[in-house]
Design a protein around this motif. Sequence first.
Motif, PDB file in Angstrom:
ATOM      1  N   LEU A  87       0.804  -1.356  -0.028  1.00  0.00           N
ATOM      2  CA  LEU A  87       0.086  -0.014   0.033  1.00  0.00           C
ATOM      3  C   LEU A  87       0.999   1.142  -0.107  1.00  0.00           C
ATOM      4  O   LEU A  87       1.879   1.266   0.966  1.00  0.00           O
ATOM      5  N   THR A  88       0.803   1.970  -1.085  1.00  0.00           N
ATOM      6  CA  THR A  88       1.741   3.093  -1.063  1.00  0.00           C
ATOM      7  C   THR A  88       1.184   4.366  -1.394  1.00  0.00           C
ATOM      8  O   THR A  88      -0.096   4.595  -2.290  1.00  0.00           O
ATOM      9  N   ALA A  89       1.528   5.521  -0.796  1.00  0.00           N
ATOM     10  CA  ALA A  89       1.053   6.824  -1.223  1.00  0.00           C
ATOM     11  C   ALA A  89       1.009   7.183  -2.455  1.00  0.00           C
ATOM     12  O   ALA A  89       1.977   7.081  -3.114  1.00  0.00           O
ATOM     13  N   ARG A  90       0.111   7.990  -3.251  1.00  0.00           N
ATOM     14  CA  ARG A  90       0.198   8.333  -4.475  1.00  0.00           C
ATOM     15  C   ARG A  90       1.333   9.076  -4.624  1.00  0.00           C
ATOM     16  O   ARG A  90       1.803  10.053  -4.093  1.00  0.00           O
ATOM     17  N   GLN A  96       7.874   2.526  -4.703  1.00  0.00           N
ATOM     18  CA  GLN A  96       7.371   1.408  -5.422  1.00  0.00           C
ATOM     19  C   GLN A  96       8.543   0.436  -5.951  1.00  0.00           C
ATOM     20  O   GLN A  96       8.661  -0.609  -6.116  1.00  0.00           O
ATOM     21  N   MET A  97       9.577   1.410  -6.497  1.00  0.00           N
ATOM     22  CA  MET A  97      10.878   0.728  -6.971  1.00  0.00           C
ATOM     23  C   MET A  97      11.542  -0.111  -5.850  1.00  0.00           C
ATOM     24  O   MET A  97      12.100  -1.195  -5.892  1.00  0.00           O
ATOM     25  N   ALA A  98      11.795   0.601  -4.553  1.00  0.00           N
ATOM     26  CA  ALA A  98      12.323  -0.136  -3.727  1.00  0.00           C
ATOM     27  C   ALA A  98      11.430  -1.389  -3.114  1.00  0.00           C
ATOM     28  O   ALA A  98      12.047  -2.190  -2.767  1.00  0.00           O
ATOM     29  N   GLY A  99      10.027  -1.235  -3.310  1.00  0.00           N
ATOM     30  CA  GLY A  99       9.220  -2.369  -2.960  1.00  0.00           C
ATOM     31  C   GLY A  99       9.561  -3.687  -3.823  1.00  0.00           C
ATOM     32  O   GLY A  99       9.696  -4.762  -3.504  1.00  0.00           O
ATOM     33  N   PHE A 100       9.552  -3.197  -5.085  1.00  0.00           N
ATOM     34  CA  PHE A 100       9.968  -4.446  -6.273  1.00  0.00           C
ATOM     35  C   PHE A 100      11.219  -5.098  -5.796  1.00  0.00           C
ATOM     36  O   PHE A 100      11.426  -6.254  -6.146  1.00  0.00           O
ATOM     37  N   ASP A 101      12.167  -4.180  -5.822  1.00  0.00           N
ATOM     38  CA  ASP A 101      13.617  -4.698  -5.236  1.00  0.00           C
ATOM     39  C   ASP A 101      13.698  -5.607  -3.959  1.00  0.00           C
ATOM     40  O   ASP A 101      14.341  -6.550  -3.833  1.00  0.00           O
ATOM     41  N   TYR A 107       1.793  -3.304  -6.163  1.00  0.00           N
ATOM     42  CA  TYR A 107       1.608  -2.379  -5.187  1.00  0.00           C
ATOM     43  C   TYR A 107       0.030  -1.723  -5.350  1.00  0.00           C
ATOM     44  O   TYR A 107      -0.305  -1.643  -6.624  1.00  0.00           O
ATOM     45  N   ILE A 108      -0.518  -1.250  -4.558  1.00  0.00           N
ATOM     46  CA  ILE A 108      -1.760  -0.527  -4.635  1.00  0.00           C
ATOM     47  C   ILE A 108      -1.508   0.654  -4.020  1.00  0.00           C
ATOM     48  O   ILE A 108      -1.061   1.121  -3.071  1.00  0.00           O
ATOM     49  N   THR A 109      -2.061   1.876  -5.066  1.00  0.00           N
ATOM     50  CA  THR A 109      -2.005   3.184  -4.376  1.00  0.00           C
ATOM     51  C   THR A 109      -3.204   3.658  -3.540  1.00  0.00           C
ATOM     52  O   THR A 109      -4.333   3.378  -3.709  1.00  0.00           O
ATOM     53  N   LYS A 110      -2.736   4.309  -2.565  1.00  0.00           N
ATOM     54  CA  LYS A 110      -3.903   5.078  -1.585  1.00  0.00           C
ATOM     55  C   LYS A 110      -4.096   6.333  -1.905  1.00  0.00           C
ATOM     56  O   LYS A 110      -3.115   7.085  -2.310  1.00  0.00           O
ATOM     57  N   PRO A 111      -5.117   6.825  -1.657  1.00  0.00           N
ATOM     58  CA  PRO A 111      -6.219   6.360  -0.965  1.00  0.00           C
ATOM     59  C   PRO A 111      -7.063   5.410  -2.249  1.00  0.00           C
ATOM     60  O   PRO A 111      -6.926   5.737  -3.352  1.00  0.00           O
ATOM     61  N   ILE A 112      -7.660   4.334  -1.577  1.00  0.00           N
ATOM     62  CA  ILE A 112      -8.360   3.568  -2.546  1.00  0.00           C
ATOM     63  C   ILE A 112      -9.679   3.020  -1.943  1.00  0.00           C
ATOM     64  O   ILE A 112      -9.809   2.718  -0.767  1.00  0.00           O
ATOM     65  N   LYS A 113     -10.590   3.029  -2.718  1.00  0.00           N
ATOM     66  CA  LYS A 113     -11.820   2.461  -2.354  1.00  0.00           C
ATOM     67  C   LYS A 113     -11.973   1.155  -1.963  1.00  0.00           C
ATOM     68  O   LYS A 113     -11.429   0.237  -2.799  1.00  0.00           O
ATOM     69  N   PRO A 114     -12.650   0.573  -0.859  1.00  0.00           N
ATOM     70  CA  PRO A 114     -12.578  -0.677  -0.466  1.00  0.00           C
ATOM     71  C   PRO A 114     -12.830  -1.761  -1.464  1.00  0.00           C
ATOM     72  O   PRO A 114     -12.450  -2.664  -1.696  1.00  0.00           O
ATOM     73  N   LYS A 115     -14.021  -1.330  -2.361  1.00  0.00           N
ATOM     74  CA  LYS A 115     -14.380  -2.194  -3.512  1.00  0.00           C
ATOM     75  C   LYS A 115     -13.281  -2.446  -4.458  1.00  0.00           C
ATOM     76  O   LYS A 115     -13.111  -3.619  -5.012  1.00  0.00           O
ATOM     77  N   SER A 119     -11.225  -5.903  -5.626  1.00  0.00           N
ATOM     78  CA  SER A 119     -10.902  -6.142  -6.885  1.00  0.00           C
ATOM     79  C   SER A 119      -9.761  -6.617  -7.485  1.00  0.00           C
ATOM     80  O   SER A 119      -9.133  -7.649  -7.997  1.00  0.00           O
ATOM     81  N   LYS A 120      -8.762  -5.986  -6.699  1.00  0.00           N
ATOM     82  CA  LYS A 120      -7.455  -6.077  -6.905  1.00  0.00           C
ATOM     83  C   LYS A 120      -6.687  -7.279  -6.215  1.00  0.00           C
ATOM     84  O   LYS A 120      -5.975  -7.893  -6.857  1.00  0.00           O
ATOM     85  N   VAL A 121      -7.175  -7.410  -5.093  1.00  0.00           N
ATOM     86  CA  VAL A 121      -6.945  -8.679  -4.280  1.00  0.00           C
ATOM     87  C   VAL A 121      -7.240  -9.986  -5.251  1.00  0.00           C
ATOM     88  O   VAL A 121      -6.533 -10.674  -5.041  1.00  0.00           O
ATOM     89  N   LYS A 122      -8.495  -9.967  -5.497  1.00  0.00           N
ATOM     90  CA  LYS A 122      -9.008 -11.097  -6.163  1.00  0.00           C
ATOM     91  C   LYS A 122      -8.220 -11.358  -7.672  1.00  0.00           C
ATOM     92  O   LYS A 122      -7.692 -12.334  -7.972  1.00  0.00           O
ATOM     93  N   ALA A 123      -7.678 -10.135  -8.144  1.00  0.00           N
ATOM     94  CA  ALA A 123      -6.741 -10.467  -9.426  1.00  0.00           C
ATOM     95  C   ALA A 123      -5.388 -10.900  -9.020  1.00  0.00           C
ATOM     96  O   ALA A 123      -4.933 -11.797  -9.670  1.00  0.00           O
ATOM     97  N   LEU A 124      -5.044 -10.402  -7.677  1.00  0.00           N
ATOM     98  CA  LEU A 124      -3.779 -10.940  -7.234  1.00  0.00           C
ATOM     99  C   LEU A 124      -3.785 -12.695  -7.033  1.00  0.00           C
ATOM    100  O   LEU A 124      -2.917 -13.143  -7.261  1.00  0.00           O
ATOM    101  N   LEU A 125      -5.059 -12.982  -6.162  1.00  0.00           N
ATOM    102  CA  LEU A 125      -5.142 -14.437  -5.895  1.00  0.00           C
ATOM    103  C   LEU A 125      -5.146 -15.438  -7.157  1.00  0.00           C
ATOM    104  O   LEU A 125      -5.058 -16.350  -6.880  1.00  0.00           O
ATOM    105  N   ARG A 126      -5.498 -14.704  -8.046  1.00  0.00           N
ATOM    106  CA  ARG A 126      -5.852 -15.459  -9.473  1.00  0.00           C
ATOM    107  C   ARG A 126      -4.584 -16.009  -9.809  1.00  0.00           C
ATOM    108  O   ARG A 126      -4.489 -17.041 -10.388  1.00  0.00           O
ATOM    109  N   ARG A 127      -3.467 -15.321  -9.405  1.00  0.00           N
ATOM    110  CA  ARG A 127      -1.863 -15.997  -9.803  1.00  0.00           C
ATOM    111  C   ARG A 127      -1.912 -17.321  -8.962  1.00  0.00           C
ATOM    112  O   ARG A 127      -0.958 -18.173  -9.297  1.00  0.00           O
ATOM    113  N   LEU A 128      -2.237 -17.428  -7.895  1.00  0.00           N
ATOM    114  CA  LEU A 128      -2.212 -18.702  -6.770  1.00  0.00           C
ATOM    115  C   LEU A 128      -2.629 -19.693  -7.738  1.00  0.00           C
ATOM    116  O   LEU A 128      -2.033 -20.688  -8.064  1.00  0.00           O
TER     117      LEU A 128
END
Length: 230
Positions: A87-90, A96-101, A107-115, A119-128
């Motif tokens: 979760l990273t501030a806009r 972001q770069m340090a996170g990937f390293d 990464y998900i940019t804040k602020p973000i609506k719960p819905k 949906s982003k979490v669902k997309a990530l979990l599809r990778r499993l």
Amino acid sequence: MKHEKKDIKILLVDDEPDILEIVGYNLSAEGYEVFTAKNGIEGVAKAKKKKPHLIILDVMMPEMDGIEACEIIRRTEGLEDTLITFLTARGEDYSQMAGFDAGADDYITKPIKPKVLVSKVKALLRRLKNEEQEVEDIFKVGEITINREEYKIVNQGEEIILPRKEFELLALLTSKPNKVFKREVILDKVWGNEVVVGGRTIDVHIRKLREKIGDDHFKTVKGVGYKFVL
């Protein structure tokens, strides 16, 4: 092995109580098993204990930030393949770069609506699910069918023959939709030990794929790499 929602464990790490409460509630309402931690130290301890499928890590936290926590988690036996998103501030390009390293998957940019976050979490979990399937010679992503045997694709009913490197780049990006592939990973997987002339080789191939398949499918993550989106 197919994962049911109730079997999916998500660890949410953030120092803001409101985020823990709101995001935690929305993910629980979707049927996931949710654990929370309020800083990096607590997050690492919970990750080791609970072995979650996905960890959502805030970057800026007291005592231990998300970057350091991510590095420790990635070095922990049994957590090497756990999905991690920040979760990273806009506009925090450095984060972001340090996170990937550090080993983050996205990464998900804040602020973000719960819905939207759900949906982003669902997309990530599809990778499993994708990672548990063996690599097939022919597979479908959205409306695109990719044939590894013949180095061709069918996009919305239209057959397209791609040059080998363009095909291999597309096959890599579509193997995990929404995953950001770092430039060095792309070079290693697609070009390997070949001598690549100039640093813009990937950009040129991405541009050609955009022209042939559609601009909307390819997203640039500044300073990091590229991802394929449906």
